[in-house]
Design a protein around this motif. Structure first.
Motif, PDB file in Angstrom:
ATOM      1  N   UNK B   1      73.588   6.205 -14.859  1.00  0.00           N
ATOM      2  CA  UNK B   1      74.607   5.585 -15.608  1.00  0.00           C
ATOM      3  C   UNK B   1      74.638   3.844 -15.483  1.00  0.00           C
ATOM      4  N   UNK B  32      73.235   6.107 -30.775  1.00  0.00           N
ATOM      5  CA  UNK B  32      74.628   6.373 -31.028  1.00  0.00           C
ATOM      6  C   UNK B  32      74.962   5.194 -31.736  1.00  0.00           C
ATOM      7  N   UNK B  34      77.703   3.694 -31.759  1.00  0.00           N
ATOM      8  CA  UNK B  34      78.882   3.752 -31.370  1.00  0.00           C
ATOM      9  C   UNK B  34      79.266   2.728 -30.272  1.00  0.00           C
ATOM     10  N   UNK B  36      81.327  -0.475 -29.056  1.00  0.00           N
ATOM     11  CA  UNK B  36      82.558  -1.285 -29.165  1.00  0.00           C
ATOM     12  C   UNK B  36      82.640  -2.295 -28.413  1.00  0.00           C
ATOM     13  N   UNK B  38      85.014  -5.345 -26.460  1.00  0.00           N
ATOM     14  CA  UNK B  38      86.473  -5.703 -26.182  1.00  0.00           C
ATOM     15  C   UNK B  38      86.676  -7.072 -25.679  1.00  0.00           C
ATOM     16  N   UNK B  51      84.433  -1.971 -33.396  1.00  0.00           N
ATOM     17  CA  UNK B  51      84.064  -0.625 -33.037  1.00  0.00           C
ATOM     18  C   UNK B  51      82.931   0.090 -34.070  1.00  0.00           C
ATOM     19  N   UNK B  52      82.190   0.894 -33.520  1.00  0.00           N
ATOM     20  CA  UNK B  52      81.036   1.585 -34.167  1.00  0.00           C
ATOM     21  C   UNK B  52      80.138   0.722 -34.618  1.00  0.00           C
ATOM     22  N   UNK B  89      83.587  -7.439 -23.307  1.00  0.00           N
ATOM     23  CA  UNK B  89      82.726  -6.312 -22.687  1.00  0.00           C
ATOM     24  C   UNK B  89      82.272  -5.434 -24.004  1.00  0.00           C
ATOM     25  N   UNK B  93      78.690   5.011 -25.798  1.00  0.00           N
ATOM     26  CA  UNK B  93      78.835   6.660 -25.686  1.00  0.00           C
ATOM     27  C   UNK B  93      77.323   6.692 -25.094  1.00  0.00           C
ATOM     28  N   UNK B  97      76.985  12.404 -22.225  1.00  0.00           N
ATOM     29  CA  UNK B  97      78.491  12.621 -22.532  1.00  0.00           C
ATOM     30  C   UNK B  97      79.274  11.707 -21.519  1.00  0.00           C
ATOM     31  N   UNK B  98      79.025  10.698 -21.472  1.00  0.00           N
ATOM     32  CA  UNK B  98      79.861   9.675 -20.562  1.00  0.00           C
ATOM     33  C   UNK B  98      79.968   8.149 -21.428  1.00  0.00           C
ATOM     34  N   UNK B  99      80.539   7.542 -21.091  1.00  0.00           N
ATOM     35  CA  UNK B  99      80.727   6.165 -21.513  1.00  0.00           C
ATOM     36  C   UNK B  99      80.374   5.066 -20.642  1.00  0.00           C
ATOM     37  N   UNK B 101      80.027   0.785 -19.700  1.00  0.00           N
ATOM     38  CA  UNK B 101      80.423  -0.667 -20.421  1.00  0.00           C
ATOM     39  C   UNK B 101      79.237  -1.630 -19.816  1.00  0.00           C
TER      40      UNK B 101
END
Lengths: 121, 110
Positions: B1, B32, B34, B36, B38, B51-52, B89, B93, B97-99, B101
Motif C-alpha cells: 500500500x 480504476x 476512481x 478523487x 481533496x 471525483x471519479x 491530496x 481505490x 480493496x483499500x484506499x 492517498x
C-alpha cells in the motif's frame, strides 16, 4: 444538517486501547459506506479503514491491520473503530468520513472535524 | 500500500494555471477510474474537489478540472486565486480493496 461528529479521542499510553465513535445525522446512514482517515501532526492524509453499508465488507491499511477493528451500528447511526496495541505513530487527528456509495470502492464526500488521538507515555 | 506520488509543492501567480500530478500503479489509478481530489486549508477538514477522475461536485468552481491517463491523474486549477492556496491530496481505490492517498501537494499562490 448533514454532519459527522467524532468523539473518543484523548491521551493514551503505548500498548493501550481506545475506541473512537462517529455520530452521523442528516442523512440515511445505512445507505453509505464509511471510512476512518487520519492525519498525523503536520503530515498528510492516511486512509485507515473502511466499512460497507451493512458491515459485510471491511478494509484496513497495512499499518493498522490486526490492531484496529472498524464497525457500525445502523440503528444508532454510528461508526466505530476499536484501536488496540496503540503506538506512538498512531498519534493523529482521526476523521470520520462518508463514502459516496454502498461499498468502500467510492470516494469520500463528507468529512467530520476529527478527534485527536495522542499516544504517549 | 504505497502512497500515490505527488509533488511536494507547486506555485503560481494569480490568474495563472497550475497542474498537480498524482502517480500510482496499475493496481490503483491504472485499474480504476476512481481518483478523487481533496483540498485542505490549514486547520480544516478536507473538501472533495474532483471525483471519479474528472467530475466536479456541485458547488466546486469550474476552475478546477481533473484528468487521468494510464497510472497518472492530474488536477488543474485555472485562473488561480488567493483562496486556492491550500494542500491538495489525490486518492484512489486499490486492487487490495483499500484506499490510498497521495502524500499531498502544497499550493502557494504568489
Amino acid at each position: 444538517e448533514v454532519q459527522l461528529v467524532e468523539s473518543g479521542g484523548g491521551l493514551v499510553q503505548p500498548g493501550r486501547s481506545l475506541r473512537l465513535s462517529c455520530a452521523a445525522s442528516g442523512f440515511t446512514f445505512e445507505d453509505y459506506a464509511m471510512h476512518w482517515v487520519r492525519q498525523a501532526p503536520g503530515k498528510g492524509l492516511e486512509w485507515v479503514s473502511g466499512i460497507s453499508w451493512n458491515g459485510g465488507s471491511t478494509g484496513y491499511a497495512d499499518s493498522v491491520k490486526g490492531r484496529f477493528t472498524i464497525s457500525r451500528d445502523n440503528a444508532k447511526n454510528s461508526l466505530y473503530v476499536q484501536m488496540n496495541s496503540l503506538r506512538a505513530e498512531d498519534t493523529a487527528l482521526y476523521y470520520c468520513a462518508r463514502g459516496n456509495t454502498y461499498g468502500i470502492r467510492g470516494y469520500v464526500d463528507l468529512w467530520g472535524r476529527g478527534t485527536l488521538v495522542t499516544v504517549s507515555a | 500500500q504505497s502512497a500515490l506520488t505527488q509533488p511536494a509543492s507547486v506555485s503560481g501567480s494569480p490568474g495563472q494555471s497550475i497542474t498537480i500530478s498524482c502517480t500510482g500503479t496499475s493496481s490503483d489509478i491504472g485499474s480504476y477510474n476512481l481518483v478523487s481530489w481533496y483540498q485542505q486549508h490549514p486547520g480544516k477538514a478536507p473538501k472533495l474537489m474532483i471525483y471519479e477522475g474528472s467530475n466536479r461536485p456541485s458547488g466546486v468552481s469550474n476552475r478546477f478540472s481533473g484528468s487521468e491517463s494510464g497510472n497518472t491523474a492530474s488536477l488543474t486549477i485555472s485562473g488561480l486565486q488567493a483562496e486556492d492556496e491550500a494542500n491538495y491530496y489525490c486518492s484512489s481505490y486499490t486492487s487490495s480493496s483499500t484506499v490510498v492517498f497521495g502524500g499531498g501537494t502544497k499550493l502557494t499562490v504568489l
